[in-house]
Scaffold this active site. Structure first.
Site, PDB file in Angstrom:
ATOM      1  N   GLY A 258     -12.531 -14.954 -14.102  1.00  0.00           N
ATOM      2  CA  GLY A 258     -13.346 -14.592 -13.870  1.00  0.00           C
ATOM      3  C   GLY A 258     -13.445 -13.265 -13.973  1.00  0.00           C
ATOM      4  O   GLY A 258     -14.543 -13.041 -15.245  1.00  0.00           O
TER       5      GLY A 258
ATOM      6  N   ILE B 152      -9.075 -17.900  -7.529  1.00  0.00           N
ATOM      7  CA  ILE B 152      -9.490 -17.569  -8.955  1.00  0.00           C
ATOM      8  C   ILE B 152      -8.654 -18.020  -9.777  1.00  0.00           C
ATOM      9  O   ILE B 152      -8.591 -17.333 -11.276  1.00  0.00           O
ATOM     10  CB  ILE B 152     -10.403 -17.001  -9.227  1.00  0.00           C
ATOM     11  CG1 ILE B 152      -9.927 -15.021  -8.855  1.00  0.00           C
ATOM     12  CG2 ILE B 152     -12.010 -16.617  -8.487  1.00  0.00           C
ATOM     13  CD1 ILE B 152     -10.491 -14.139  -9.584  1.00  0.00           C
TER      14      ILE B 152
ATOM     15  N   GLY C 248      -5.404  -6.982  -7.613  1.00  0.00           N
ATOM     16  CA  GLY C 248      -6.020  -7.018  -8.741  1.00  0.00           C
ATOM     17  C   GLY C 248      -6.186  -6.620 -10.360  1.00  0.00           C
ATOM     18  O   GLY C 248      -6.931  -6.918 -11.372  1.00  0.00           O
ATOM     19  N   GLU C 249      -6.751  -5.498 -10.469  1.00  0.00           N
ATOM     20  CA  GLU C 249      -7.399  -4.953 -11.543  1.00  0.00           C
ATOM     21  C   GLU C 249      -7.106  -3.683 -11.658  1.00  0.00           C
ATOM     22  O   GLU C 249      -7.015  -3.030 -13.215  1.00  0.00           O
ATOM     23  CB  GLU C 249      -9.001  -4.418 -11.010  1.00  0.00           C
ATOM     24  CG  GLU C 249      -9.719  -5.275 -10.797  1.00  0.00           C
ATOM     25  CD  GLU C 249     -10.990  -5.186  -9.944  1.00  0.00           C
ATOM     26  OE1 GLU C 249     -12.008  -4.949 -10.905  1.00  0.00           O
ATOM     27  OE2 GLU C 249     -10.755  -5.160  -9.012  1.00  0.00           O
TER      28      GLU C 249
ATOM     29  N   ARG D  69       1.454  -2.469   0.512  1.00  0.00           N
ATOM     30  CA  ARG D  69       2.637  -3.425   0.689  1.00  0.00           C
ATOM     31  C   ARG D  69       2.329  -4.732   0.117  1.00  0.00           C
ATOM     32  O   ARG D  69       0.815  -5.228  -0.059  1.00  0.00           O
ATOM     33  CB  ARG D  69       1.854  -3.868   2.123  1.00  0.00           C
ATOM     34  CG  ARG D  69       3.343  -4.273   3.162  1.00  0.00           C
ATOM     35  CD  ARG D  69       3.266  -4.881   4.074  1.00  0.00           C
ATOM     36  NE  ARG D  69       4.683  -5.559   4.644  1.00  0.00           N
ATOM     37  CZ  ARG D  69       4.124  -6.582   5.632  1.00  0.00           C
ATOM     38  NH1 ARG D  69       3.316  -6.130   6.709  1.00  0.00           N
ATOM     39  NH2 ARG D  69       5.673  -7.461   6.655  1.00  0.00           N
ATOM     40  N   ILE D  70       2.418  -4.899  -0.964  1.00  0.00           N
ATOM     41  CA  ILE D  70       2.999  -6.245  -1.661  1.00  0.00           C
ATOM     42  C   ILE D  70       3.055  -7.306  -0.467  1.00  0.00           C
ATOM     43  O   ILE D  70       4.155  -8.127   0.210  1.00  0.00           O
ATOM     44  CB  ILE D  70       3.830  -6.155  -2.666  1.00  0.00           C
ATOM     45  CG1 ILE D  70       3.655  -4.858  -3.658  1.00  0.00           C
ATOM     46  CG2 ILE D  70       3.597  -6.969  -3.112  1.00  0.00           C
ATOM     47  CD1 ILE D  70       2.319  -5.211  -3.228  1.00  0.00           C
ATOM     48  N   LEU D  71       1.766  -8.587  -0.692  1.00  0.00           N
ATOM     49  CA  LEU D  71       1.882  -9.859   0.419  1.00  0.00           C
ATOM     50  C   LEU D  71       3.128 -10.683  -0.137  1.00  0.00           C
ATOM     51  O   LEU D  71       3.251 -11.451   0.725  1.00  0.00           O
ATOM     52  CB  LEU D  71       0.129 -10.080   0.758  1.00  0.00           C
ATOM     53  CG  LEU D  71      -0.362  -8.794   1.053  1.00  0.00           C
ATOM     54  CD1 LEU D  71      -1.777  -9.481   1.941  1.00  0.00           C
ATOM     55  CD2 LEU D  71       0.260  -7.736   2.596  1.00  0.00           C
TER      56      LEU D  71
ATOM     57  N   GLY E 202      -5.568  -3.507  -3.101  1.00  0.00           N
ATOM     58  CA  GLY E 202      -5.845  -4.535  -3.820  1.00  0.00           C
ATOM     59  C   GLY E 202      -5.629  -4.441  -5.145  1.00  0.00           C
ATOM     60  O   GLY E 202      -4.850  -3.144  -6.219  1.00  0.00           O
TER      61      GLY E 202
END
Lengths: 699, 334, 176
Positions: A230, A457, A657-658, A581-583, A655
């Site tokens: 998306g 997504i 994603g960006e 923290r990286i999950l 976050g």
């Protein structure tokens, strides 16, 4: 704690995706399902004066043609781009003026080609310039940011600075182009609307449909089980949603609307072009005295969307005097919208390119220049950072990349016909989080069911949320089942703004932690239906923070510029991030690399052109709009710091994603300058521009 | 896309007579461009004559050393054929520089020649285009034309031919073999595609009903080397911004044969005759290459936004000429 | 079943099973797979041969199924991502490698990438060169697939999530 969080757990839906059995929105067959094909307007401004549907209706297989004359009346939506087939006006070229519904895809396409539309066309204006007479300063830019912020005396400070950079950059219109075009399959059953859609958030889709069709939300079910990407363009409902629901209503049949690829640039949003003027004034040590970032962009006639490209300049560097301002012109163009890191992606291209120019001006290492301007608090707000670590990202990146000892002189590294160079850029992206609900249920068989209307997504939301749940419950990951992607589940915000995992994870954590507490106090066997706890983070997740919360990063690029052709190849692209923290190390790496890849496209290959005469984007398909291909992407590496930040959410995550796209284009552009000595200030860096620049400099 | 009749031809004769007996017929090869254009409505045949199963799918050496490539030979097979790779490397390289692996597996030699321009105005039924709809005008001339022609364009059309393969065939002195209602004939590859003039709707010299049956390349005599180079917007899977095919033979330290053709500069592969003349008999120096190529490109008439194509083509040609001569002089295979 | 002039009975072997349908001549293989056979693994990303999401194998060769009229494929063997591993429950080595490498995100291009990779392996084994193969490489012998070869050969499959490095690694895993 069993330590699921952080582990590189495999994607839960992976088997279905590699096996071809994962179902996307067009792939829900039901008896009698019809297909629909939209008819886009062929004028950029005007009114429809007549729609001749006779030829289309005579075609075998065509069921109906919806136009503004016969389509169901909809209530006024919040989003004007969803006012479809309601009136005769055409706000931009490509706006849908009819929809053909037919038994098959072939009949629908043929029917759409046979619809004749007459227009009363008016003069249009689609050309953005910095001096466009219609340009104004809006109240807010996207995200609710004030359009204008000013600190001190930026002009005076600039004028008296020892080192000055005053430059203009241009970022062209960009298109999200997720691999799955925007698609919805709708059917009505006993006054209920059931919709499968390709969306980043079904809650917003349901809310929009409820408003448009005057239905209570309980009578609408929207699912988005698998979504083929998306990147912002599916963040809110797009025309396919409304058209599918209308067509299903009118025909009494299930209807799929899968938008043709060529239609997307006009109707699903785009990254608006941005014209940037940057003025940086610094002392001889490189300390910024003045930072001015002025952005001019466009929006459509029907919706004000202002790409907040000057906002990152409010976050990045200590400059006592600053002005950040957005100006916008409403033109007869398609409505712009979110595309991966709206604001930050184009804004940081400009700011980080200008920082590189300032470093050159000062004869200073560009990493060092950035470190020297590290602020103690968020420059614009004065708030302390919850965590920052940009300097650490720059240093760690420089170490991994082998930056030390870099010869700063441009245009001196030759390998045969190739000029080689390296570049750096910083990155930032805000931490956003919204309230969410979730339930967690302990089942008698020892498993746990987490339910939440998150949307996967491609980020791996299912997997990561199960990890969060498992740790909160203190159980092994495989005992946690998870359901996402439907409005039948506890409500949750969209997958957007890099906020999904934080928002959903918070609620999942709360529900699971609550359930763990309940279970600790529970004696005896569980009831047959299990034991459930519901969490709602309203009031917590959306509370104002006293801290400025952002993720940061650094990008390093190595390029080779072919002096024969002007072709640029990125041999290496390295990112280091401080993103809390990286999950899930596995899916996180994929997201970082994916963002960087899109940044590489923004730097080198992507861009479209607004055709002044016709008012549309010329590069409307995937042959002419060049997203990077395999061959463009050589070595991309993503690394991260072990950042602990307790001021975010229970997981301590930001976050991811960006941020990978933010600054990447600047790092590459800066590397091209280092390679060639040519400073190109308009993206993308295609061979025509690069070669022309080389010829100007070298001959 | 309108409905259409479908006929599968078993022989060339069957194909041409099926074509003749129907109005609005088109031959269907690999379909990679025709199906695309039918979906866009640019092509709307009433009947498709499927010629993919005709026995024209082999590459064979003719007596005397010429090479015949059947029209139905798929692009990927053509590029992989040992005789093509070793005797006509420019052709193999050109084919492999085009499209994608999937498209090359479907696209045929004949279809590749007959593919149509990717001009965005040609592909969009809602815009004027003299090629698609004679007399409607040209949207590109004052529009978005960075990818368009700098040589041989007309007031009516500035489109370029998109094929990579055809550029190599042109430089290699290939001939296109045709069979039609009036029998068989052949046309030099260099003359097969037209300049737009005032009839841009005519891409080629093909006559109604004619079927491309093959391409013949003259024998690759000893010492002949060739290469193809293309510049594009991304590293793969993109049409050329400019390209060049060079065929060269050195004799006694001077250029004894030169075949030079440019792609993406014109409505057809641009055979650079002036440059070839200048090269013939010249010593293979960079200065000689530059001089020859400049002579050719002096005829260029760039548009507002595509002037870059001239230096790009110049650089490509000089680079490939230099590489080929370096290889020849050092005895390496090209 | 509609006008005979515009429809024809067509038989394909899809994933090993014969399928006979009367097809609208306009129906492309992709739509036949997705709409008529409910094999939705092959995806529609562009419908014009510009993205590769629809890649399947026809008679063992990878092709864009969106550009092939089904009627023209009468008698052909079609393998889709659903049939790549044969009848077995075990995934194809490429599918396993994609899982292990996390070589996808949204998954929409994935079936096409996997089918394309299967085609690449066969083409390289058959000695087909690519744009980056040295012109002097011997004809007819398998072409070794290094990273650059894999990237070039898979360039007809777009991935907007940017899984390219992982995809190349997955293909390498299967080669070695």
């Amino acid at each position: 704690m069993t330590g699921s969080v952080g582990a590189p757990a495999e994607r839960r839906e992976g088997r279905e995706k590699v096996g071809g059995t994962a179902r996307y929105a067009a792939e829900f067959h039901s008896p009698g399902r019809a297909q629909a094909w939209p008819v886009p307007s062929t004028v950029a401004r005007g009114r429809v004066t007549g729609v001749d549907t006779a030829a289309a209706l005579e075609m075998p297989g065509v069921l109906t043609v919806l136009t503004h004359e016969n389509a169901p009346r909809l209530a006024e939506p919040d989003d004007p781009t969803l006012v479809l087939l309601q009136d005769a006006r055409v706000p931009h070229r490509g706006w849908f003026v009819a929809l053909v519904v037919a038994e098959t895809l072939e009949a629908a396409r043929a029917g759409a080609a046979a619809v004749r539309v007459a227009y009363d066309a008016e003069e249009h204006d689609v050309t953005l310039t910095a001096s466009h007479p219609g340009v104004y300063v809006p109240e807010d830019a996207n995200g609710g940011h004030p359009a204008l912020r000013e600190q001190g005396d930026p002009d005076g400070a600039f004028g008296s600075s020892a080192a000055r950079v005053d430059v203009a950059y241009r970022v062209p219109p960009l298109h999200n182009h997720p691999m799955e075009p925007h698609t919805s399959t709708a059917r009505w059953e006993d006054g209920r609307l059931i919709l499968h859609t390709s969306s980043q958030g079904t809650g917003a889709v349901r809310a929009a449909l409820a408003g448009l069709f005057g239905l209570p939300e309980e009578r609408i079910v929207v699912t988005a089980e698998h979504v083929g990407g998306g990147f912002g363009s599916k963040g809110t409902p797009r025309p396919d949603v409304v058209l599918a629901a209308m067509a299903a209503h009118e025909t009494g049949r299930p209807v799929t609307v899968a938008l043709p690829r060529r239609c997307l640039p006009a109707v699903v949003g785009h990254r608006a072009p941005t014209l940037h003027r940057l003025r940086l004034g610094a002392d001889t040590d490189g300390r910024l005295a003045s930072l001015v970032h002025e952005v001019t962009t466009h929006t459509s006639r029907i919706k004000e969307f202002v790409e907040q490209a000057a906002v990152p300049a409010r976050v990045m560097y200590a400059a006592p005097n600053s002005r950040t301002v957005h100006r916008v012109a409403a033109l007869d163009v398609p409505s712009p919208s979110w595309m991966r890191a709206p604001g930050e992606a184009p804004g940081m291209y400009a700011l980080e390119s200008a920082m590189d120019e300032l470093a050159t001006e000062l004869g200073m290492d560009p990493v060092e220049l950035r470190i020297r301007n590290e602020p103690g608090v968020e420059p614009d707000s004065g708030r302390p950072f919850s965590s920052r670590h940009l300097v650490e990202c720059l240093r760690e990146g420089a170490r991994r990349f082998g930056w030390a000892g870099r010869d700063p002189r441009p245009g001196v590294r030759r390998e045969g016909p190739l000029l080689l160079g390296t570049g750096v850029s910083a990155a930032t992206y805000p931490v956003m989080v919204g309230p969410s609900t979730a339930t967690a249920r302990a089942l008698p068989d020892g498993s746990f069911l987490v339910r939440i209307n998150a949307t996967d997504i491609g980020t791996g939301a299912r997997t990561v949320l199960a990890q969060v749940g498992a740790d909160a419950l203190g159980v092994p990951l495989e005992r946690v089942l998870i359901e996402v992607g439907s409005t039948e589940l506890p409500s949750a915000p969209l997958a957007g703004g890099s906020s999904g995992t934080a928002s959903w994870g918070w609620a999942v954590h709360e529900a699971c932690a609550g359930l763990a507490g309940r279970l600790a106090g529970h004696a005896g066997p569980l009831p047959a239906q299990g034991l459930e706890v519901r969490a709602d983070t309203t009031g917590a997740a959306d509370s104002e923070s006293e801290f400025a919360r952002h993720a940061f990063g650094a990008h390093f690029a190595e390029v080779a510029v072919d002096t024969v052709t002007g072709e640029v190849r990125v041999g290496r692209l390295l990112g280091v991030y401080a993103a809390g923290r990286i999950l899930n190390a596995r899916t996180a790496r994929s997201q970082f690399v994916g963002g960087m890849t899109m940044g590489l496209g923004m730097a080198l290959t992507e861009g479209s052109t607004m055709d002044a005469a016709f008012g549309d984007f010329t590069e409307s398909d995937l042959a002419s709009y060049h997203v990077p291909v395999h061959a463009d992407v050589a070595g991309i590496e993503a690394h991260w710091l072990d950042e602990e930040d307790s001021r975010l959410n229970p997981m301590g995550s930001k976050g991811i994603g960006e941020i990978g796209i933010v600054g990447t284009a600047a790092a590459i552009g800066n590397a091209v300058h280092h390679a060639t000595g040519v400073r190109l200030r308009e993206l993308p860096l295609t061979p025509d521009r690069v070669l022309t620049g080389l010829l100007d400099r070298w001959t | 896309m309108k409905e259409f009749a479908y006929v599968r031809a078993g022989s060339v004769e069957e194909a041409t007579s099926a074509y003749a007996s129907r109005t609005g017929a088109r031959y269907l090869g690999g379909g990679t461009n025709l199906v695309d254009l039918m979906k866009l409505g640019v092509e709307a045949p009433a009947a498709l004559i499927d010629v993919t199963r005709l026995p024209l799918d082999s590459v064979e050496e003719l007596p005397g050393g010429a090479l015949r490539i059947g029209a139905m030979v798929r692009n990927s097979d053509l590029a992989a054929h040992p005789l093509v790779r070793h005797r006509y490397p420019a052709l193999s390289q050109a084919v492999l520089a085009g499209a994608s692996g999937q498209l090359r597996n479907a696209a045929t030699t004949g279809g590749n020649l007959l593919q149509r321009t990717r001009c965005p105005y040609f592909q969009d039924l809602s815009k004027p285009c003299n090629k698609r709809e004679p007399g409607s005008g040209c949207g590109a001339r004052d529009g978005v034309h960075r990818d368009h022609a700098v040589l041989g364009h007309s007031a009516h059309c500035i489109a370029t031919h998109p094929s990579d393969m055809a550029v190599a065939l042109t430089a290699l002195d290939g001939r296109v073999e045709l069979v039609g209602p009036e029998g068989a004939r052949s046309v030099a590859a260099a003359d097969f595609h037209r300049l737009p003039g005032d009839r841009p709707e005519q891409d080629t010299e093909i006559r109604p009903g004619e079927l491309v049956t093959g391409v013949v390349l003259p024998a690759a005599t000893a010492g002949l080397s060739s290469a193809y180079r293309k510049a594009r917007d991304r590293a793969s899977y993109a049409f050329a911004l400019a390209s060049v095919a060079v065929v060269l033979r050195l004799e006694d330290g001077v250029i004894g044969h030169a075949g030079l053709a440019f792609g993406a500069l014109a409505h057809r592969p641009w055979r650079a005759r002036r440059a070839e003349e200048a090269l013939l008999g010249a010593a293979p120096t960079r200065a000689a290459f530059e001089h020859a190529v400049d002579l050719e490109l002096a005829a260029a008439q760039p548009l507002r936004d595509n002037a870059y194509k001239v230096p790009l083509a110049r650089n490509l040609a000089v680079d490939v000429l230099s590489r080929l001569t370096d290889a020849a002089l050092t005895g390496r295979a090209s | 079943m509609g006008n005979l002039q515009h429809h024809s009975p067509t038989t394909l072997r899809v994933n090993g099973k014969p399928r006979t349908l009367t097809v609208d001549h306009r129906r492309v293989l992709l739509d036949l797979l997705r709409e008529d056979l409910d094999l939705t693994g092959a995806k529609k990303g562009c419908d014009h041969g510009q993205c590769g999401a629809c890649t399947v194998l026809v008679d063992g060769r990878r092709v864009n199924s969106c550009l092939l009229f089904a009627v023209a494929l009468d008698g052909c063997e079609v393998t889709t991502v659903e049939g790549l591993s044969g009848d077995g429950e075990e995934p194809h080595p490429l599918q396993r490698a994609f899982l292990e490498r996390d070589a996808f995100q949204c998954g929409y291009c994935t079936p096409g990438q996997i089918c394309s990779a299967a085609g690449v392996l066969a083409e390289a084994a058959a000695g087909h060169p690519s744009h980056v193969t040295a012109p002097a490489a011997p004809s007819g012998e398998p072409v070794p697939l290094d990273r650059e070869e894999i990237r070039e050969r898979l360039s007809g499959n777009l991935c907007r999530c940017g899984a390219y490095p992982r995809i190349a690694e997955a293909v390498e895993d299967v080669i070695s």
